[in-house]
Design a protein around this motif. Structure first.
Motif, mmCIF file in Angstrom:
data_model
loop_
_atom_site.group_PDB
_atom_site.id
_atom_site.type_symbol
_atom_site.label_atom_id
_atom_site.label_comp_id
_atom_site.label_asym_id
_atom_site.label_seq_id
_atom_site.Cartn_x
_atom_site.Cartn_y
_atom_site.Cartn_z
ATOM 1 N N THR A 25 30.810 76.459 47.055
ATOM 2 C CA THR A 25 29.769 75.925 46.194
ATOM 3 C C THR A 25 29.450 74.480 46.569
ATOM 4 O O THR A 25 28.454 73.936 46.144
ATOM 5 C CB THR A 25 30.180 75.988 44.718
ATOM 6 O OG1 THR A 25 31.435 75.325 44.591
ATOM 7 C CG2 THR A 25 30.292 77.412 44.255
ATOM 8 N N SER A 66 19.457 78.797 46.352
ATOM 9 C CA SER A 66 20.220 78.396 45.163
ATOM 10 C C SER A 66 21.359 79.362 44.861
ATOM 11 O O SER A 66 22.008 79.273 43.833
ATOM 12 C CB SER A 66 19.305 78.226 43.952
ATOM 13 O OG SER A 66 18.508 79.368 43.813
ATOM 14 N N HIS A 72 26.237 80.151 42.156
ATOM 15 C CA HIS A 72 25.127 79.203 42.035
ATOM 16 C C HIS A 72 25.359 78.015 42.968
ATOM 17 O O HIS A 72 26.459 77.515 43.107
ATOM 18 C CB HIS A 72 24.994 78.698 40.600
ATOM 19 C CG HIS A 72 24.025 77.564 40.497
ATOM 20 N ND1 HIS A 72 22.663 77.758 40.509
ATOM 21 C CD2 HIS A 72 24.221 76.225 40.445
ATOM 22 C CE1 HIS A 72 22.061 76.583 40.457
ATOM 23 N NE2 HIS A 72 22.978 75.633 40.413
ATOM 24 N N ASN A 74 23.253 74.317 44.663
ATOM 25 C CA ASN A 74 22.111 73.430 44.471
ATOM 26 C C ASN A 74 21.199 73.458 45.689
ATOM 27 O O ASN A 74 21.582 73.030 46.758
ATOM 28 C CB ASN A 74 22.593 71.986 44.251
ATOM 29 C CG ASN A 74 23.211 71.820 42.876
ATOM 30 O OD1 ASN A 74 22.880 72.544 41.952
ATOM 31 N ND2 ASN A 74 24.107 70.858 42.768
ATOM 32 N N ALA A 75 19.990 73.958 45.494
ATOM 33 C CA ALA A 75 18.995 73.835 46.555
ATOM 34 C C ALA A 75 18.461 72.402 46.508
ATOM 35 O O ALA A 75 18.552 71.738 45.486
ATOM 36 C CB ALA A 75 17.866 74.830 46.337
ATOM 37 N N SER A 76 17.934 71.944 47.644
ATOM 38 C CA SER A 76 17.350 70.606 47.671
ATOM 39 C C SER A 76 15.947 70.721 48.250
ATOM 40 O O SER A 76 15.773 71.068 49.427
ATOM 41 C CB SER A 76 18.207 69.667 48.519
ATOM 42 O OG SER A 76 17.399 68.622 49.033
ATOM 43 N N CYS A 80 15.121 71.061 52.152
ATOM 44 C CA CYS A 80 14.536 72.354 52.527
ATOM 45 C C CYS A 80 13.201 72.135 53.241
ATOM 46 O O CYS A 80 12.925 72.783 54.258
ATOM 47 C CB CYS A 80 14.359 73.233 51.294
ATOM 48 S SG CYS A 80 13.559 74.818 51.642
ATOM 49 N N GLU A 131 14.015 82.653 47.940
ATOM 50 C CA GLU A 131 14.044 82.609 46.467
ATOM 51 C C GLU A 131 14.846 83.769 45.904
ATOM 52 O O GLU A 131 14.513 84.931 46.135
ATOM 53 C CB GLU A 131 12.617 82.610 45.905
ATOM 54 C CG GLU A 131 12.036 81.217 45.878
ATOM 55 C CD GLU A 131 10.644 81.142 45.273
ATOM 56 O OE1 GLU A 131 10.110 82.184 44.835
ATOM 57 O OE2 GLU A 131 10.090 80.028 45.264
#
Ligand SMILES: Cc1cc2nc3c(=O)[nH]c(=O)nc-3n(C[C@H](O)[C@H](O)[C@H](O)COP(=O)(O)OP(=O)(O)OC[C@H]3O[C@@H](n4cnc5c(N)ncnc54)[C@H](O)[C@@H]3O)c2cc1C
Ligand SMILES: *[C@@H]1O[C@H](CO)[C@@H](O)[C@H](O)[C@H]1NC(C)=O
Ligand SMILES: *[C@@H]1O[C@H](CO)[C@@H](O)[C@H](O)[C@H]1NC(C)=O
Ligand SMILES: *[C@@H]1O[C@H](CO)[C@@H](O)[C@H](O)[C@H]1NC(C)=O
Ligand SMILES: *[C@@H]1O[C@H](CO)[C@@H](O)[C@H](O)[C@H]1NC(C)=O
Ligand SMILES: *[C@@H]1O[C@H](CO)[C@@H](O)[C@H](O)[C@H]1NC(C)=O
Ligand SMILES: *[C@@H]1O[C@H](CO)[C@@H](O)[C@H](O)[C@H]1NC(C)=O
Ligand SMILES: *[C@@H]1O[C@H](CO)[C@@H](O)[C@H](O)[C@H]1NC(C)=O
Ligand SMILES: *[C@@H]1O[C@H](CO)[C@@H](O)[C@H](O)[C@H]1NC(C)=O
Ligand SMILES: *[C@@H]1O[C@H](CO)[C@@H](O)[C@H](O)[C@H]1NC(C)=O
Ligand SMILES: *[C@@H]1O[C@H](CO)[C@@H](O)[C@H](O)[C@H]1NC(C)=O
Length: 587
Positions: A25, A66, A72, A74-76, A80, A131
């Motif tokens: 994670t 994500s 879970h 953290n996307a950025s 990205c 997504e």
């Protein structure tokens, strides 16, 4: 899960797996922490031995996702966006451990579904790729050491020897057969070995004073384009490949190394005069024509990391060369493309005899000639000029003052694209095909038949006019078929980022089936290790020839009896059932 060479004591295995089951994670690669358990302390020791450069790999594309391994994450958005903008840029990919030039090798292709973390190369902004999708490490090695010295490699070999943890070696990540990734392995990343130096009187270690070469030494991690710029800065030419980021003294050299100047100046393995390598037995050795000749022979074409991890290599240079460039292209209609390939087939032998080398891809030809003047170059190419002119195409024949000038003007815009899932297969086409009217006709019709599948990528980059030096100075282990070949012909095929297992299998099978016609036309010939079919049949003979292979196997047994440095269809290959290749599809 880690790939280990042999059964470990249960207690050891337990702590090892615990160690290598990190909390994914975290989006940042963190160096390993010291840990109380017995095997963890072996890792901690390794980390200390390599100056804290033992790292945890994170998928290249993670910033867009994500969900990471079902958890879970953290996307950025900013990271990205940067990734999407540069997804197919080799200079961007080459700076990331988890990025490979052919991204399917980042994934575990043998898994039923998609087991990786790819974006859609044809449209990296396509949200359907990321997504709500699970990002997985796939075939990327979970741990890697950023190698700075021979001592780092020695520490990793000793670690592998005692723990059984399997190793992989990555440099610039261009391998066509997934030889620089590997699920569950500890990777040695040689990318930062960036030293480069020039010596007009380089004497290989152990040679007498009268054996010297005008030569450039480059660390394994130096990019081809950096070698070209450096050679130019010292007013010399270095003979190398058709791409910016290929690792000049890494995989390129070890597998053979063709250049469009090879017809006159030989392959990379013909031009190397010394290689410094840590052999799998943990010894840092210098191989050249005067010492460790068996190893030198093996490293000159044996391929991949099978004989050790290269730290640096020294290559002969040529003076600055004025080069004639022939650059032709047109928009084909009707039977133009088949007719064009026929014309190039019919002229192939005359052109290589005149000193031309180059690439033909569909209706585009880019050739160079270091032997002729512009007038003679134009005359030599007249039939092609007439053909292209009749179709209102572009026909440039011009002199460039240096290789670097040619490279910057023509190669960077025409080099093979990366960041797309792609696979290749190769056949070396021997001269007899080009001298006999009946085999010429067969070749023309075979190429015409294959056009609906793919335009053959013709590489006129074989050492046709080049005479290797006698004895150990000239002994290479690439298949002798290179010496009699006029063309190295490549076919390639593309994948979709989200292909199913059945689709991936189908694409590999179709590629192998289409190259088969060329194998049948010249069964006595061979194939290029670095650009060969992932499923090359009888690869020992195809890549090296039976006689070389026997010698190579003896060298492999001498330096790597325990198979610490194996790779896919490399010398000493134990077969596809080895866990090292668990993500390669078994066709
Ligand atoms: C876009 C593109 C253009 C190309 N153009 C050419 C060309 O013009 N001419 C040509 O001959 N080839 C060309 N190739 C093929 C290229 O030579 C091979 O892909 C080569 O293996 C790349 O080496 P690398 O070090 O960059 O890649 P990597 O994938 O990092 O390594 C390739 C292999 O070499 C091993 N290896 C890498 N570094 C070391 C090391 N320091 N010590 C021991 N083993 C090591 C790896 O384990 C792996 O088996 C091209 C490839 C691509 C993708
Ligand atoms: C995501 O970011 C938040 C805020 O920075 C942080 O508290 C959280 O731990 C992160 N979650 C993961 C899974 O990294
Ligand atoms: C990525 O691409 C963008 C847009 O082309 C560019 O501005 C940026 O500098 C690139 N990032 C890197 C690290 O190359
Ligand atoms: C690179 O060059 C520096 C300076 O000459 C030297 O100290 C270092 O050992 C070299 N690195 C390698 C890996 O050879
Ligand atoms: C591996 O272990 C064997 C047996 O202990 C030893 O002889 C050999 O030198 C070791 N090799 C390396 C690379 O450490
Ligand atoms: C190089 O020197 C050695 C002795 O130092 C001599 O035997 C040999 O003949 C010389 N070779 C050449 C090509 O001059
Ligand atoms: C560069 O090399 C060429 C050919 O070897 C030579 O003629 C020229 O004088 C050299 N130029 C410089 C600046 O050294
Ligand atoms: C070009 O080369 C040809 C063949 O070597 C020669 O006859 C001719 O004179 C040369 N032309 C020029 C302009 O140098
Ligand atoms: C080439 O261009 C000329 C002049 O524009 C035109 O007449 C001719 O039809 C064109 N030929 C082809 C093959 O496109
Ligand atoms: C030409 O090739 C054909 C088919 O491979 C062969 O039968 C024939 O003997 C060859 N002719 C010559 C002159 O080599
Ligand atoms: C792959 O993704 C595209 C959209 O990006 C979709 O149209 C296609 O159906 C998907 N293919 C598979 C096999 O899921």
């Amino acid at each position: 899960m880690l790939v280990v060479r042999r059964a470990l004591p249960p207690v050891l295995l337990f702590s090892l797996l615990g160690f290598f089951n990190p909390d994914r994670t975290s989006a940042v690669a963190e160096p390993l922490n010291n840990d109380a358990s017995s095997l963890s302390s072996a890792f901690a020791h390794l980390n200390a031995m390599v100056g804290g450069r033992l790292n945890l790999a994170v998928p290249f594309e993670q910033a867009c996702f994500s969900v990471l391994d079902g958890q879970h994450a953290n996307a950025s958005a900013a990271a990205c966006a940067d990734l999407q903008a540069n997804y197919t840029d080799p200079l961007y990919r080459v700076t990331h451990f988890s990025a490979y030039m052919f991204p399917q090798w980042e994934t575990c292709q043998s898994s039923l579904g998609t087991d990786g973390c790819l974006l859609d190369s044809t449209n990296p902004s396509n949200p359907l790729a990321f997504e709500g999708m699970d990002c997985r490490l796939g075939n990327v090695p979970p741990y890697y050491i950023t190698v700075r010295s021979a001592a780092d490699v020695q520490a990793a070999l000793a670690f592998s020897n005692t723990t059984g943890v399997r190793l992989s070696v990555k440099n610039k990540g261009h391998d066509f057969s997934g030889r620089s990734s590997g699920r569950g392995t500890l990777a040695l990343w040689t990318t930062e070995l960036r030293n480069i130096s020039y010596n007009a009187e380089f004497r290989p270690e152990g040679c007498s004073a009268n054996t010297t070469y005008d030569a450039i030494t480059t660390g394994a991690g130096v990019l081809a384009q950096d070698v070209y710029a450096f050679a130019d800065s010292v007013n010399r030419t270095i003979i190398g490949g058709y791409h910016q980021t290929v690792g000049f003294s890494g995989g390129y050299l070890l597998g053979g190394g063709h250049s469009i100047l090879s017809p006159v100046y030989g392959l990379a393995v013909d031009r190397v005069v010394e290689i410094k390598v840590v052999t799998p037995d943990g010894v840092f050795r210098t191989a050249n024509e005067c010492q460790n000749q068996d190893l030198f022979f093996a490293l000159r074409g044996g391929g991949g990391p099978a004989f050790g991890v290269v730290i640096e290599a020294t290559h002969r240079t040529e003076p600055q060369l004025a080069i004639q460039a022939a650059v032709f292209s047109f928009n084909p209609t009707g039977t133009d493309l088949a007719d064009w390939y026929s014309l190039t087939i019919d002229n192939a032998l005359a052109w290589v005899n005149d000193g031309w080398g180059g690439h033909i891809m569909g209706p585009t030809l880019i050739y160079v000639n270091p032997l002729l003047n512009t007038t003679a170059a134009r005359a030599s190419m007249q039939s092609a000029i007439d053909f292209v002119s009749a179709r209102n195409g572009t026909t440039i024949v011009e002199e460039l003052p240096t290789w670097l000038a040619f490279f910057e003007k023509y190669v960077i815009t025409a080099e093979a694209t990366v960041g797309y899932e792609r696979s290749a297969s190769s056949r070396l086409l021997p001269s007899r095909l080009f001298t006999n009217a009946s085999t010429l006709a067969q070749l023309r019709s075979l190429v015409a038949d294959v056009l609906p599948f793919a335009n053959p990528y013709i590489i006129a980059g074989t050492p046709w006019l080049y005479e290797p030096a006698p004895g150990a100075a000239g002994a290479t282990s690439v298949t002798p078929a290179w010496r009699d070949a006029v063309w190295h012909l490549l076919l390639s095929t593309s994948f979709e980022y989200n292909d199913t297992l059945a689709e991936r299998e189908g694409r590999y099978r179709a590629l192998s089936a289409h190259i088969q016609g060329f194998r049948d036309l010249a069964p006595e010939s061979g194939s290029y290790f670095n650009e060969g079919d992932v499923y090359e049949p009888d690869h020992e003979v195809a890549y090296w020839g039976a006689e070389n292979y026997e010698k190579l196997l003896a060298v492999k047994r001498k330096y790597d009896p325990d198979h610490l440095l194996d790779c896919w269809r490399c010398v000493g290959w134990k077969g596809e059932d080895d866990d090292l290749y668990q993500c390669h599809i078994k066709l």
